[in-house]
Design a protein around this motif. Structure first.
Motif, PDB file in Angstrom:
ATOM      1  N   LEU A   8      -2.583  -1.777   7.325  1.00  0.00           N
ATOM      2  CA  LEU A   8      -2.119  -0.385   7.327  1.00  0.00           C
ATOM      3  C   LEU A   8      -2.239   0.272   8.693  1.00  0.00           C
ATOM      4  CD1 LEU A   8      -1.136   1.804   5.210  1.00  0.00           C
ATOM      5  CD2 LEU A   8      -3.489   2.646   5.271  1.00  0.00           C
ATOM      6  N   TRP A  10      -3.092   3.278   9.877  1.00  0.00           N
ATOM      7  CA  TRP A  10      -3.743   4.425   9.228  1.00  0.00           C
ATOM      8  C   TRP A  10      -3.977   5.615  10.156  1.00  0.00           C
ATOM      9  CZ3 TRP A  10      -8.750   5.754  10.893  1.00  0.00           C
ATOM     10  CH2 TRP A  10      -9.410   4.787  11.673  1.00  0.00           C
ATOM     11  N   ASP A  13       2.102   7.758  11.501  1.00  0.00           N
ATOM     12  CA  ASP A  13       3.322   7.074  11.084  1.00  0.00           C
ATOM     13  C   ASP A  13       4.115   6.481  12.251  1.00  0.00           C
ATOM     14  OD1 ASP A  13       2.729   7.730   8.505  1.00  0.00           O
ATOM     15  OD2 ASP A  13       4.115   9.433   8.405  1.00  0.00           O
ATOM     16  N   SER A  17       3.334  -0.216   9.048  1.00  0.00           N
ATOM     17  CA  SER A  17       2.398  -0.949   8.203  1.00  0.00           C
ATOM     18  C   SER A  17       3.115  -2.168   7.643  1.00  0.00           C
ATOM     19  CB  SER A  17       1.907  -0.073   7.044  1.00  0.00           C
ATOM     20  OG  SER A  17       1.189   1.043   7.512  1.00  0.00           O
ATOM     21  N   SER A  40       5.696   4.914   6.710  1.00  0.00           N
ATOM     22  CA  SER A  40       5.025   6.096   6.189  1.00  0.00           C
ATOM     23  C   SER A  40       4.172   5.707   4.984  1.00  0.00           C
ATOM     24  CB  SER A  40       6.036   7.169   5.766  1.00  0.00           C
ATOM     25  OG  SER A  40       6.759   6.751   4.617  1.00  0.00           O
ATOM     26  N   LEU A  41       3.225   6.563   4.665  1.00  0.00           N
ATOM     27  CA  LEU A  41       2.392   6.351   3.490  1.00  0.00           C
ATOM     28  C   LEU A  41       3.255   6.298   2.236  1.00  0.00           C
ATOM     29  CD1 LEU A  41      -0.398   6.303   2.044  1.00  0.00           C
ATOM     30  CD2 LEU A  41      -0.309   8.805   2.065  1.00  0.00           C
ATOM     31  N   PRO A 101      -4.284   8.934   6.417  1.00  0.00           N
ATOM     32  CA  PRO A 101      -3.353   8.319   5.469  1.00  0.00           C
ATOM     33  C   PRO A 101      -3.990   7.214   4.634  1.00  0.00           C
ATOM     34  CG  PRO A 101      -2.295   8.624   7.597  1.00  0.00           C
ATOM     35  CD  PRO A 101      -3.742   8.947   7.792  1.00  0.00           C
ATOM     36  N   SER A 102      -4.960   6.495   5.208  1.00  0.00           N
ATOM     37  CA  SER A 102      -5.613   5.422   4.460  1.00  0.00           C
ATOM     38  C   SER A 102      -6.388   5.957   3.264  1.00  0.00           C
ATOM     39  CB  SER A 102      -6.549   4.635   5.378  1.00  0.00           C
ATOM     40  OG  SER A 102      -7.506   5.487   6.005  1.00  0.00           O
ATOM     41  N   GLN A 104      -5.640   8.811   1.760  1.00  0.00           N
ATOM     42  CA  GLN A 104      -4.593   9.237   0.832  1.00  0.00           C
ATOM     43  C   GLN A 104      -4.049   8.050   0.047  1.00  0.00           C
ATOM     44  OE1 GLN A 104      -1.563  11.924   2.533  1.00  0.00           O
ATOM     45  NE2 GLN A 104      -2.869  12.111   4.320  1.00  0.00           N
ATOM     46  N   LEU A 105      -3.881   6.912   0.730  1.00  0.00           N
ATOM     47  CA  LEU A 105      -3.415   5.706   0.055  1.00  0.00           C
ATOM     48  C   LEU A 105      -4.380   5.296  -1.037  1.00  0.00           C
ATOM     49  CD1 LEU A 105      -1.617   3.148  -0.206  1.00  0.00           C
ATOM     50  CD2 LEU A 105      -3.083   2.095   1.538  1.00  0.00           C
TER      51      LEU A 105
END
Length: 241
Positions: A8, A10, A13, A17, A40-41, A101-102, A104-105
């Motif tokens: 990822l 992270w 963006d 990934s 993007s996520l 973002p990680s 959020q993932l």
């Protein structure tokens, strides 16, 4: 049993990934698909959600960040064990990454039923470089993501060689079908540049994460750094070659 590995990006963006998907049956992991460029996520989550009956996911990125500054406890512990082998963890904290973002993932995966570490469906944060050191029996970190272009190519060629050797692993065989086989050849990697070189780098990283996911499912000897609540890193300690 379907498993997923995610390398990822992270920290934003701007970089892609990569995701690798495989099927685990007994002591054999068959690579089924590789997506090397998700920007993007939302694209990452959409791709994972499009896959049927995924059992587990290994992610090379911090899934839990609770500390305001400094490093997570798991990162400090990894550094103590692997700094002399030229690998250290990237510092993750809420000051640097207030809305990573990680994280959020991970929360999105939890909504989808993937629990941290256990349950019928699971997600785990893996430490890719220490895992390579352990799985391949290396004396130090395998450099394939940093340095000059030629250094990156040399690192990719080395990693590709180790991944191919896993086809004969006495612990867990990795079967790489023809659709990706060419990406592992010295000639192909040497010819890559720019975006194509970066995509191949991320794809190889995602395949390594997928292999780690399979080792996690098989419950090979390992070491867990940190805790699910405060951030963790899982490292297989089994030599696989």
């Amino acid at each position: 049993m379907k498993l997923v590995g995610i390398d990822l990006a992270w920290q934003g963006d701007n970089n892609p990934s990569a995701i690798a998907v495989g099927d685990l049956s007994n002591d054999t992991l068959i690579l089924q698909a590789v997506e090397p460029a998700l920007f993007s996520l939302e694209e990452v989550l959409r791709y994972v959600r499009s896959l049927p009956k995924v059992r587990g996911i290994a992610v090379d990125a911090p899934l839990v960040i609770n500390n305001e500054t400094g490093q997570r406890q798991c990162e400090r512990a990894i550094n103590r064990d692997y700094a002399d082998r030229k690998t250290t963890a990237t510092s993750a904290n809420l000051t640097l990454y207030p809305d990573a973002p990680s994280v959020q993932l991970s929360r999105g995966l939890e909504v989808d039923g993937f629990s941290l570490f256990d349950g019928l469906r699971w997600q785990v944060e893996c430490a890719q470089s220490p895992a390579m050191i352990e799985c391949f029996g290396l004396s130090e970190r395998l450099q394939y993501k940093s340095g000059k272009v030629n250094d990156k190519k040399v690192g990719q060629i080395r990693l590709a060689g180790y991944l191919q050797r896993l086809e004969q692993s006495p612990v867990l065989k990795l079967v790489i079908p023809p659709f990706f086989k060419n990406n592992l050849t010295t000639e192909k990697i040497a010819s890559l540049k720019g975006k194509a070189l970066k995509e191949n780098e991320d794809a190889l990283g995602a395949i390594m994460c997928l292999y780690i996911a399979a080792l996690y499912e098989k419950q090979v000897p390992s070491k867990l750094y940190g805790t699910p609540n405060d951030g963790h890193l899982w490292v297989p300690t089994q030599v696989c070659l």
